[in-house]
Design an enzyme around this catalytic site. Structure first.
Site, PDB file in Angstrom:
ATOM      1  N   GLN A 120       3.494 -13.874   5.468  1.00 46.36           N
ATOM      2  CA  GLN A 120       2.147 -14.431   5.585  1.00 46.36           C
ATOM      3  C   GLN A 120       1.084 -13.346   5.688  1.00 46.36           C
ATOM      4  OE1 GLN A 120       2.095 -17.281   8.797  1.00 46.36           O
ATOM      5  NE2 GLN A 120       3.929 -18.331   8.092  1.00 46.36           N
ATOM      6  N   CYS A 121       1.326 -12.209   5.090  1.00 53.04           N
ATOM      7  CA  CYS A 121       0.425 -11.062   5.154  1.00 53.04           C
ATOM      8  C   CYS A 121      -0.450 -11.026   3.906  1.00 53.04           C
ATOM      9  CB  CYS A 121       1.240  -9.772   5.256  1.00 53.04           C
ATOM     10  SG  CYS A 121       0.270  -8.255   5.308  1.00 53.04           S
ATOM     11  N   GLY A 122      -1.638 -10.445   4.039  1.00 50.77           N
ATOM     12  CA  GLY A 122      -2.496 -10.283   2.879  1.00 50.77           C
ATOM     13  C   GLY A 122      -1.898  -9.362   1.827  1.00 50.77           C
ATOM     14  N   THR A 124       1.367  -9.469   1.083  1.00 54.21           N
ATOM     15  CA  THR A 124       2.653 -10.049   0.688  1.00 54.21           C
ATOM     16  C   THR A 124       2.782 -10.205  -0.816  1.00 54.21           C
ATOM     17  OG1 THR A 124       2.927 -11.203   2.788  1.00 54.21           O
ATOM     18  CG2 THR A 124       4.131 -12.074   0.906  1.00 54.21           C
TER      19      THR A 124
END
Length: 247
Positions: A120-122, A124
């Site tokens: 859920q990371c920018g 990803t």
């Protein structure tokens, strides 16, 4: 003379102490003079490597130790990779996403890209996409990507191992192995990550700064490169080719 102080103010101490020099652990014997009337003081020992080392523990009573003299080294041996920078990635056993032990020595002769991933990371989408592209391009030439989920950065990997596998393999077609979720910083950091960080520090210290930090390991298990989270996999393709020894 070992010390110029009067006999009534000093006494001789003879003791052994185990020291870790980073590359070699050794047991040394020291002959020291002890001043009985002074307070605590941090003291330096002089090793056979002619480098000052901090005394590992202060004297039990209030003393000051001066002019240490190394008499002899009684033992020296190499330490395991989990405790120092010696050894290689191959010395570690980790768990895969299904809880099975994986001895990393199975990757001997391969070039490894080890990365802490999050769902859920920018970062990803770009990282997972390019990891799959890089793996597809070089997997038959000796590249292996080892992905370690980690939830320490913004709680951006909250799922269990089954959910993480489903996400990586379905959405991004990841064919490389996904391992058990780990911690990469702090006292509970995985031994492998302690070794990686000690082998290749970052720009602002050893700690992993965010999701998708990357370590490149050569065919002998040595950590040779470290890349920041914002450095995308395809941007260092030339390094991968260099260590794979392909044109």
């Amino acid at each position: 003379m070992l010390c110029s102080a009067s006999p009534s103010a000093t006494r001789l101490l003879f003791f052994k102490r185990n020291l870790n020099f980073g590359f070699v652990s050794a047991s040394f014997s020291f002959l020291l003079t002890e001043h009985l009337s002074t307070g605590f003081e941090n003291t330096l020992l002089v090793s056979s490597l002619n480098k000052p080392l901090p005394l590992l523990s202060r004297p039990i009573i209030k003393t000051r130790v001066s002019r240490p003299v190394l008499l002899f080294s009684s033992r020296a041996d190499h330490t395991m990779a989990s405790n120092s920078k010696t050894g290689s990635v191959y010395d570690f056993t980790v768990k895969d996403a299904r809880g099975n032990d994986v001895d990393l020595s199975i990757y001997k002769g391969k070039v490894l890209l080890i990365v802490n991933v999050a769902s859920q990371c920018g970062l990803t989408d770009s990282n997972y996409t390019e990891l799959s592209q890089l793996y597809e391009k070089y997997k038959n030439q000796g590249l292996e990507i080892l992905a370690f989920p980690c939830n320490q950065f913004g709680a951006q990997e909250p799922g269990n191992n089954e959910q993480i596998l489903e996400f990586a393999c379905t959405r991004f077609k990841a064919e490389y192995p996904i391992f058990d979720k780990v911690e990469v910083n702090g006292d509970n950091a995985a031994p492998l990550y302690k070794y990686l960080k000690s082998s290749k520090g970052g720009l602002f210290g050893d700690s992993i700064k965010w999701n998708f930090s990357k370590f490149l390991v050569d065919k002998k298990g040595n950590v040779v490169e470290r890349y920041a989270p914002t450095t995308t996999p395809l941007s260092f393709e030339k390094d991968v080719k260099k260590y794979l020894e392909v044109a």
